[in-house]
Design an enzyme around this catalytic site. Sequence first.
Site, PDB file in Angstrom:
ATOM      1  N   ASP A  95       0.678  -1.408  -0.038  1.00 49.13           N
ATOM      2  CA  ASP A  95      -0.199  -0.166  -0.087  1.00 49.13           C
ATOM      3  C   ASP A  95       0.729   1.424   0.143  1.00 49.13           C
ATOM      4  OD1 ASP A  95       1.057  -0.390   2.613  1.00 49.13           O
ATOM      5  OD2 ASP A  95      -0.914  -0.102   3.545  1.00 49.13           O
ATOM      6  N   HIS A  96       2.120   1.109   0.457  1.00 49.63           N
ATOM      7  CA  HIS A  96       2.875   2.485   0.680  1.00 49.63           C
ATOM      8  C   HIS A  96       3.578   2.961  -0.834  1.00 49.63           C
ATOM      9  CE1 HIS A  96       2.246   1.941   4.867  1.00 49.63           C
ATOM     10  NE2 HIS A  96       2.659   2.890   5.264  1.00 49.63           N
ATOM     11  N   ASP A 160       4.088  -1.289  11.452  1.00 48.54           N
ATOM     12  CA  ASP A 160       3.524   0.199  11.101  1.00 48.54           C
ATOM     13  C   ASP A 160       2.917   0.739  12.392  1.00 48.54           C
ATOM     14  OD1 ASP A 160       2.708   1.633   8.368  1.00 48.54           O
ATOM     15  OD2 ASP A 160       1.307   2.178  10.207  1.00 48.54           O
ATOM     16  N   ARG A 450      -1.163  12.313  10.180  1.00 50.18           N
ATOM     17  CA  ARG A 450       0.072  12.833  10.325  1.00 50.18           C
ATOM     18  C   ARG A 450       0.326  14.255   9.346  1.00 50.18           C
ATOM     19  NH1 ARG A 450       3.618   7.630  11.289  1.00 50.18           N
ATOM     20  NH2 ARG A 450       2.873   7.584  13.435  1.00 50.18           N
ATOM     21  N   SER A 644       6.822   7.048  12.884  1.00 55.05           N
ATOM     22  CA  SER A 644       6.763   5.995  12.529  1.00 55.05           C
ATOM     23  C   SER A 644       7.442   4.889  13.125  1.00 55.05           C
ATOM     24  CB  SER A 644       7.351   5.976  11.009  1.00 55.05           C
ATOM     25  OG  SER A 644       7.760   4.818  10.564  1.00 55.05           O
ATOM     26  N   ARG A 646       9.264   2.649  11.433  1.00 53.22           N
ATOM     27  CA  ARG A 646      10.324   2.260  10.412  1.00 53.22           C
ATOM     28  C   ARG A 646      11.808   2.155  11.138  1.00 53.22           C
ATOM     29  NH1 ARG A 646       9.639   8.285   7.524  1.00 53.22           N
ATOM     30  NH2 ARG A 646       7.550   7.370   7.692  1.00 53.22           N
TER      31      ARG A 646
HETATM   32  C1  MIC Z   1       3.330   6.365   8.444  1.00 49.83           C
HETATM   33  O1  MIC Z   1       2.340   6.600   8.635  1.00 49.83           O
HETATM   34  O2  MIC Z   1       4.625   7.181   8.677  1.00 49.83           O
HETATM   35  C2  MIC Z   1       4.087   4.967   7.963  1.00 49.83           C
HETATM   36  C3  MIC Z   1       4.598   5.263   6.471  1.00 49.83           C
HETATM   37  O3  MIC Z   1       2.874   4.332   7.818  1.00 49.83           O
HETATM   38  C4  MIC Z   1       4.907   4.385   8.936  1.00 49.83           C
HETATM   39  C5  MIC Z   1       5.430   3.133   8.421  1.00 49.83           C
HETATM   40  C6  MIC Z   1       6.689   3.524   7.562  1.00 49.83           C
HETATM   41  O4  MIC Z   1       7.547   4.267   7.818  1.00 49.83           O
HETATM   42  O5  MIC Z   1       6.900   2.602   6.648  1.00 49.83           O
HETATM   43  C7  MIC Z   1       4.335   4.205  10.501  1.00 49.83           C
HETATM   44  O6  MIC Z   1       3.529   4.782  10.652  1.00 49.83           O
HETATM   45  O7  MIC Z   1       4.989   3.365  11.128  1.00 49.83           O
HETATM   46 FE1  SF4 Z   2      -0.348   4.725   4.998  1.00 50.84          FE
HETATM   47 FE2  SF4 Z   2       0.555   5.318   7.520  1.00 50.84          FE
HETATM   48 FE3  SF4 Z   2      -0.755   7.026   6.060  1.00 50.84          FE
HETATM   49 FE4  SF4 Z   2      -1.804   5.169   7.239  1.00 50.84          FE
HETATM   50  S1  SF4 Z   2      -0.875   6.803   8.157  1.00 50.84           S
HETATM   51  S2  SF4 Z   2      -2.421   5.800   5.056  1.00 50.84           S
HETATM   52  S3  SF4 Z   2      -0.517   3.522   7.167  1.00 50.84           S
HETATM   53  S4  SF4 Z   2       1.019   6.091   5.401  1.00 50.84           S
END
Ligand code: MIC
Ligand code: SF4
Length: 755
Positions: A95-96, A160, A450, A644, A646
């Site tokens: 999805d990302h 995640d 976010r 995140s 990550r």
């Molecule tokens: C996000 O919302 O920041 C992400 C991208 O979903 C991350 C995960 C990632 O960095 O791949 C998260 O929230 O953990």
């Molecule tokens: Fe995707 Fe993270 Fe955004 Fe949710 S918050 S839509 S998991 S990038």
Amino acid sequence: MAFDIDIIKKVYSQMAERVDAARDVVGKPLTLSEKILYNHLWDGTPKTAFTRGKDYVDFAPDRIACQDATAQMALLQFMQAGKDKVAVPTTVHCDHLIQAKDGAEKDLKHANDVSKEVFEFLESVSNKYGIGFWKPGAGIIHQVVLENYAFPGGMMIGTDSHTVNAGGLGMVAIGVGGADAVDVMAGMAWELKFPKLIGVKLTGKLSGWTAPKDVILKVAEILTVKGGTGAIVEYFGPGATSMSCTGKGTICNMGAEIGATTSTFGYDDSMERYLRATDRSDVADAANKVREYLTADPEVYANPEQYFDQVIEINLSELNPLLNGPFTPDLSTPAGKEMTKKATDNDWPLQVEWGLIGSCTNSSYEDLSRASSIAQQALDKKLKTKAEFGINPGSEQVRYTTERDGILEIFEKLDATIFTNACGPCIGQWARYSDPKNAPKNSIVHSFNRNFAKRADGNPNTHAFVASPELTAAIAIAGRLDFNPMTDKLINEDGEEVMLDEPTGWELPPKGFEVKENGYLEPREDGSSVVVKVADDSERLQLLTPFTPIGDSITGAKLLIKAFGKCTTDHISMAGPWLRFRGHLDNISNNCLIGAVNAYNKKTNFVKNQLTGEYGGVPDTQREYKKEGIWTVVVGDHNYGEGSSREHAAMEPRHLGVAAVIVKSFARIHETNLKKQGMLGLTFDNEADYDLIQEDDTFNFLDLNEFAPNKPLHIEVVHSDGSKDTIKVNHTYNEAQIEWYKAGSALNLIAAQNA
Ligand code: MIC
Ligand code: SF4
């Protein structure tokens, strides 16, 4: 198919015995969070009570979910663990890695072209190790999990931070780094410090323009981005039961934005309705039989102060629609005049250019149907929309059903772009500009979670505000940040004054959910013959080599960067265009800390190389130190690593030769990620010591050879004029975590055990 009723039945069948035993050892009535935690102890029936915020406890989660951007590193690590199959049901969701640009059809095709290698890698690893695979376009991980896997009273982890979304269906669902997930996939326990508990009592009822999103925007205002750290937030009260299950999901989802370990709600009728609507009547029937175990004991909600570490009360009848932002999700402003003032005072553009609806936070059927009721009014009342609309349905099931029911068509009539069922604009995967760095200052409103700088479109000048889907739609129509749909009039194409009526919508599709191709691939029963390919010259994927231990003597370490102010995982390891290197540690390390602000010159990616006296980018400078065999230290402020899950934010500095990160405080997942990768994550005993650290400092660790739980460490900081300060730093490593450090990483230990 997708979920496993046998696992759920097992969880429920052991619940009475374990929860009753827990009540005995704890010696008082239990919250829902405690019931779920004590029912998932690795060691079975509870024998002792745990101290919240103190004891490390081993848990046995029921399932694991990974998304494409984090799964690459998680699975690369799992491949080193020496196992044939995952020990716990696991799914991977693509999805990302899907850009939002021209709309779903073209964008998905483009993603399948440019990320073919990565998707094929994830698909083959999944097939080999017994992991369920959701193809690109199937949906956003958390929406798909809620629709298929989440169940009341369950415990899951996911790579995640928004895994917490599944709390909407009464789970304890927690975001972790890939290395944590690998432990559980490899059949080991998952360790967590027993959380503190925050109770949020919801009284009254949402009405008119307020939505579940406003509840969490309010909680974020009250608790701020670090107020939930180390705690589970448990919602209860009449206001909780009156909300839909997906609305509860929205609230739990953004628990990540207050740093909470997770959030949850007790099982109720809305959850039962959702389970039945998503074809899981068997789960609902099973849950109904253990209903009293799927919520707190009655005494708890009657006297919450006695059972929670902190209690907040919100009267939903008095709540206003809120807009949180820009640049931080806890800066809250009610829609309307207050925003006029704040925006003017702070020079935030009042004109809004885009309204984006979707992301894992707000992309349910209910969200899209309510937002479309506002969009429909623009058509009926002849209003010309001032901002552009972008829509990301949460899953193919939601997309298919909303298309069938004419909901998407309403947005299309307003020239909305319907993006792929994927993260897209929520994670910097929005190809809005050809040159984002030099793009103009502007405001956008979205229903995501976010809004850190550059997060949506890579433009540091985009001011992003978070709101409910309903308010996002209204503001997009009005084109003004300070539009208050409850009081303000708009002028339509005939020059008449009109107002928008309150949103209406459907909690669940009246004609039921429907989907033709849900995008799921079941793995082979025996995957031993599946070959996983990683090309030697790939720029996207790189097999891992184990880290060598840092050791118990660090002397002469140099300061790499002292980060100023907010330093989120987006600052440490940026997403957007860098997502393409998530499976290649050396390549992605070129983004290491490039977003962090250097405290000495307030610039990003511009630090002093102490060997040459020259200034350069963080990764380049760090590579110079590494070449010379010199360890480095990163210094930071509060809530370092917020955001995140990550683990790249830990693995990159580790790979490049940073030995320690010393900060005022950490965000939970990031702190664990540092430990897992065999690094030192330390906090200043005296926060003011942050100010002592100077640009040319050298660090000598004085007592690392005595590294032990609950024992502070001491570091001699040598300044360029030869003067010295000895600072005391704290840590939260337990025995096992110190072993990870000694082994070079947690994975090195697992691999040694399976060798
Ligand atoms: C996000 O919302 O920041 C992400 C991208 O979903 C991350 C995960 C990632 O960095 O791949 C998260 O929230 O953990
Ligand atoms: Fe995707 Fe993270 Fe955004 Fe949710 S918050 S839509 S998991 S990038």
